[in-house]
Scaffold this active site. Structure first.
Site, mmCIF file in Angstrom:
data_model
loop_
_atom_site.group_PDB
_atom_site.id
_atom_site.type_symbol
_atom_site.label_atom_id
_atom_site.label_comp_id
_atom_site.label_asym_id
_atom_site.label_seq_id
_atom_site.Cartn_x
_atom_site.Cartn_y
_atom_site.Cartn_z
ATOM 1 N N GLU A 1 0.757 -1.207 -0.135
ATOM 2 C CA GLU A 1 -0.074 -0.139 0.176
ATOM 3 C C GLU A 1 0.850 1.215 0.066
ATOM 4 O OE1 GLU A 1 -2.914 -0.659 3.230
ATOM 5 O OE2 GLU A 1 -4.035 -1.834 1.918
ATOM 6 N N ASP B 1 -8.467 -8.624 3.915
ATOM 7 C CA ASP B 1 -8.201 -7.674 4.628
ATOM 8 C C ASP B 1 -9.366 -7.427 5.922
ATOM 9 O OD1 ASP B 1 -7.271 -5.427 5.917
ATOM 10 O OD2 ASP B 1 -7.699 -4.144 4.170
ATOM 11 N N GLU C 1 -12.743 -1.684 11.799
ATOM 12 C CA GLU C 1 -12.567 -1.001 10.631
ATOM 13 C C GLU C 1 -13.826 -1.507 9.681
ATOM 14 O OE1 GLU C 1 -9.011 -1.516 8.508
ATOM 15 O OE2 GLU C 1 -9.726 -0.630 6.680
#
Ligand code: GCV
Length: 850
Positions: free
Chosen positions: A301, A380, A408
């Protein structure tokens, strides 16, 4: 039975709690039977080792007993001639009370027992080392807090694995990546904050569930973490951690030698680079002798990494690990390495393959103090993923599982989602490596492949908010993470029960209600967000919060589910797909490769199937999608109803805070349900055989109302607003949306669907004819500044008596950039509600009462 009746008769009202104490409230014990039993406990405590960690244990015991039993323990230096609590490590107990020795205790282990000697009873907390004494003391206090009979005290426990760490994704400016409870407790404005007292309180909470390490900064690390000033600040945090046996560690950016050190390269094999790192490691250990080590996110990332110099993760990890080793430090290298510029048109491209493809060839090439830190699934932190195959792909390398405590992708402290059942599924999953039982838990514990190290890492992200995690129920995840890391065999139900009793009350009504919500919450959330292994269908390009389904497709990030008009799901088979399934050991690969043995819950993660493909449960994929989303939203509504049973049984502040959140959650679950179902319907072209999707007879769309000042706008993505449109009040002081009610007279719940941006506090007022029946301010902190699935919110006005021909009017007053946006009103007939139905369901009768 007697104690239940007594406790139920004593409601807890008026008393307010912020949640700051977490599960360490040490609430006064009121149950007379327990109090009578606890009379037998000693009046004194003797600590045989006065070093900082056992001293914390002694102080904690005094504090807990004072608070729960209203008694102050007397502190003695030597074994008194009366009953006493005796705290010490094995060698100290051997000297003072040899008959109490528990046999060999490993570091961090403890044994609790009651020993009779010299005519007295001694409640002995023996630790394998200083931490063991502390962990044993917290265990004893938890037993006291959950009203267990301490006369029977007999317990011996060892942690499952040496690494039981939390990671914090705190940035040095004081913000927290994926943090939902305020700013950092560690950093502010580029440095360690002046007042770090909260970090000591955090370490106490962590230690109480056996967590022994904390990485204080974001894995997207600032090179400034290694500056001399920062190291000085970190030493102050380490001083707060130390009495609780928590070792401090940091995440490091691999390009630090270049960006901070001024070198021309950060090649991990370059001698100057190595010397620079050595100087930083020396500086850290000079000030923090018990420094835990480094966490590395690289080539991921946008983070710099060894690939820039043609080096491998092993080259980078080993270079750092060798410097840490003489100090007992470890190097955690994250397996979350992947290319986020994948080619959508390449049917063989697959992000899920990345960790195995990169790390499996390096097995055996790492130093023995390197641990590969692996997210539970290959993508993820989605609401459901299979376990990552790399767990079975590293036989000669220590591994840790990375779990995400901060929610998240699972509701961001606005939704109650108890994650322990999700984690348990991963930990209990048997990868059948070498055709023998190798659960993920046994692998990360180091047992399955005889690894030197291993363990558990939880991304916690607590913040400065008084209650640490934002949602009071989210703290169950932090508690559960620690308990599972200590003992992955514990059940979800046992963890929920323990946490609820310590956090709220031993009252059985409270315990069963809260546990019921916790234990159903993951399934409900999965139901209304993303079922059948499709992933959390959120906006993956922005907030990762509300529905944003198509954002995952047609880009390089690889969170694809490849939906089209014919079918849905990623073909990851060896036969026709990306080949990912071949990364699993043969027995598991065989099960996933064949549709006949593929579990429904993960179907779309592994296979591309037609929308009308029939699941093992007999439903088609499309119909199951509709049903699961409706059932999930119904469950969320039920949580709200269930919680109301606790009114008066717990403190008002936490009761109201959770109630408000559950009300919000039930509304947002409907937003999710409708977005996913409408998207699936338009994608598949197949209607809901129960006629629910796309048919909302009880809704009045704002765009169809009589508007004064409001203008109609399209909402994107379209499925995140009912009818794909909403209305906004722009350039006006206030606006109105008005409608005439044409339904039958009766009692109704009136739901107003509006959008609440992160900034701006618009106000809304609702009138029934001329009468004001509700008003509120849109001041929630949701993660978007526009009308979409993140911001769509519902206000429900309960029990409104409507007559045919009534006028319902909403007045919206914008604030800042928030144009008092509206979507629709839902007019739901109350079918049966005894309190309202006393007499008749006629609004005529009802209105005269008002
Ligand atoms: C810290 C996800 C999150 C990122 C996070 C990353 C990681 O992609 O959205 O915020 O970065 O995981 O785990 O490194």
């Amino acid at each position: 039975m007697l104690c239940i009746a007594v406790m139920l008769a004593v409601p807890v009202t008026g008393h307010a709690e912020t949640g700051a104490a977490g599960w360490l409230r040490y609430a006064a014990i009121r149950n007379p039977e327990t109090l009578r039993r606890d009379q037998a406990l000693p009046a004194g405590v003797v600590l045989l080792d006065r070093s900082p960690v056992p001293l914390s244990a002694e102080q904690e015991l005094v504090r807990g007993v004072r608070s729960m039993l209203d008694r102050t323990l007397r502190i003695d230096d030597t074994l008194p001639e009366e009953d006493a609590f005796v705290l010490g490590t094995a060698s100290e107990i051997e000297g003072a009370l040899p008959q109490a020795r528990a046999g060999t205790l490993q570091p961090e282990s403890f044994s609790l027992s009651v020993v009779h000697a010299h005519g007295h009873a001694y409640w002995v907390i023996e630790g394998g080392d200083a931490r063991g004494v502390l962990y044993g003391t917290f265990r004893l206090l938890a037993k006291m807090g959950t009203e267990q009979d301490l006369a029977m005290l007999h317990d011996s426990e060892s942690p499952s694995a040496p690494i039981r760490w939390v990671n914090q994704w705190d940035n040095i400016d004081g913000s927290i990546e994926r943090g939902y409870a305020g700013r950092s407790i560690f950093f502010d404005n580029g440095a360690v904050r002046e007042d770090v007292s909260r970090t000591g309180e955090y370490a106490r909470l962590l230690a109480s569930v056996g967590i022994d390490g904390c990485t204080v900064n974001n894995v997207n690390a600032s090179p400034k973490m290694l500056s001399p000033e920062m190291i000085g600040g970190l030493a102050r945090i380490a001083d707060e951690f130390r009495p609780w046996g928590v070792r401090l560690s940091i995440s490091v950016a691999l390009n630090s030698p270049q960006t901070l050190g001024g070198l021309s390269t950060f090649d991990p094999l370059n001698p100057q680079v190595i010397a620079w790192w050595q100087s930083r490691v020396d500086a850290l250990y000079a000030q923090i002798p018990d420094f835990g080590g480094f966490v590395v996110k690289a080539d991921s990332e946008g983070q710099p990494g060894p690939s820039q110099y043609g080096r491998t993760p092993a080259d980078a990890a080993n270079m750092l690990a060798r410097m840490l080793k003489p100090h007992g430090g470890i190097l955690l290298y994250r397996a979350f390495v992947y290319n986020h510029h994948l080619d959508w048109n390449d049917m063989k491209a697959d992000r899920a393959r990345a960790a195995y493809d990169i790390f499996h060839p390096l097995d055996g090439k790492f130093e023995d103090n390197v641990v590969v830190q692996i997210k539970y699934g290959p993508i993820d932190f989605q609401v459901r993923e299979p376990v990552s195959p790399i767990f079975a792909g590293l036989r000669k390398t220590s591994e840790a599982i990375e779990l995400q405590v901060t929610q998240e992708y699972t509701g961001q402290a606005h939704h109650a989602v108890f994650l322990i059942p999700l984690w348990k599924e991963s930990l209990d999953f048997d990868l059948h490596a070498d055709n023998r039982s190798t659960t993920v838990a046994s692998i990360v514990e180091g047992k399955a492949f005889h690894h030197a190290l291993g363990g558990f890492v939880g991304v916690a992200n607590v913040g400065l908010d008084a209650n640490w995690m934002g949602h009071p129920l989210s703290m169950a995840n932090l508690y559960g993470f620690g308990r599972l890391a200590w003992n992955p065999e514990l059940t979800s139900a046992a963890i929920a029960e323990e946490w609820t009793r310590l956090t709220f009350s031993n009252n059985p009504e409270v315990a069963s209600t809260v546990d019921g919500i916790l234990l159903h919450s993951w399934h409900a959330y999965e139901g209304y967000t993303g079922s059948l292994g499709i992933g959390t269908l959120t906006d993956i390009l922005h907030a990762h919060y509300g529905p944003g389904i198509e954002s995952a497709e047609r880009n390089g990030w690889g969170q694809w589910f490849r939906a089209d008009h014919q079918g849905v799901g990623m073909d990851r088979t060896v036969a026709t797909g990306t080949g990912y399934i071949g990364q699993y050991p043969p027995e598991v690969a065989k099960r996933y490769e064949s549709l006949a043995t593929m579990p429904d819950s993960l179907l779309l993660f592994f296979h591309h199937v037609p929308w009308n493909y029939r699941l093992h449960n007999g439903q088609t994929v499309i119909q199951y999608t509709y049903n699961a989303h409706y059932a999930g939203a119904e469950e969320a509504a039920q949580f709200m109803t269930d919680w109301k049973r606790l009114d008066g049984l717990i403190d008002d502040e936490r009761y109201q805070k959770v109630l408000d959140l559950l009300i919000y959650q039930s509304g947002h679950a409907v937003v999710w349900r409708d977005a996913v179902c409408n998207w699936a319907k338009s994608m598949s072209g197949i209607p809901d055989d129960r006629g629910r999707v796309g048919h909302y007879p009880d809704r009045i769309e704002a765009e169809n109302m009589k508007l004064t000042g409001y203008t109609v706008v399209d909402v994107t993505p379209p499925e995140t607003a009912s009818g794909a449109k909403g209305v906004v009040c722009e350039g006006q002081a206030s606006c109105m949306a008005e409608t005439v009610f044409h339904g039958a007279s009766g009692w109704y719940d009136l739901g107003v669907e509006y959008f609440d941006y992160r900034s701006g506090d618009s106000t809304f007022r609702v009138f029934l004819n001329q009468q004001l029946i509700g008003e509120w301010t849109a001041d929630n902190t949701l993660p978007a500044e526009r009308m979409n699935g993140d911001t769509s919110s519902r206000k429900t006005l309960d029990g409104i008596p409507l007559r045919t021909g009534d006028t319902i009017r909403i007045e919206g007053t914008p604030d800042g950039n928030e144009p008092a946006p509206l979507d629709y009103i839902a007019v739901d007939r109350i079918v049966s509600r005894t309190d309202k139905a006393a007499g008749s369901n006629s609004p005529d009768a009802a209105q005269t009462k008002h």
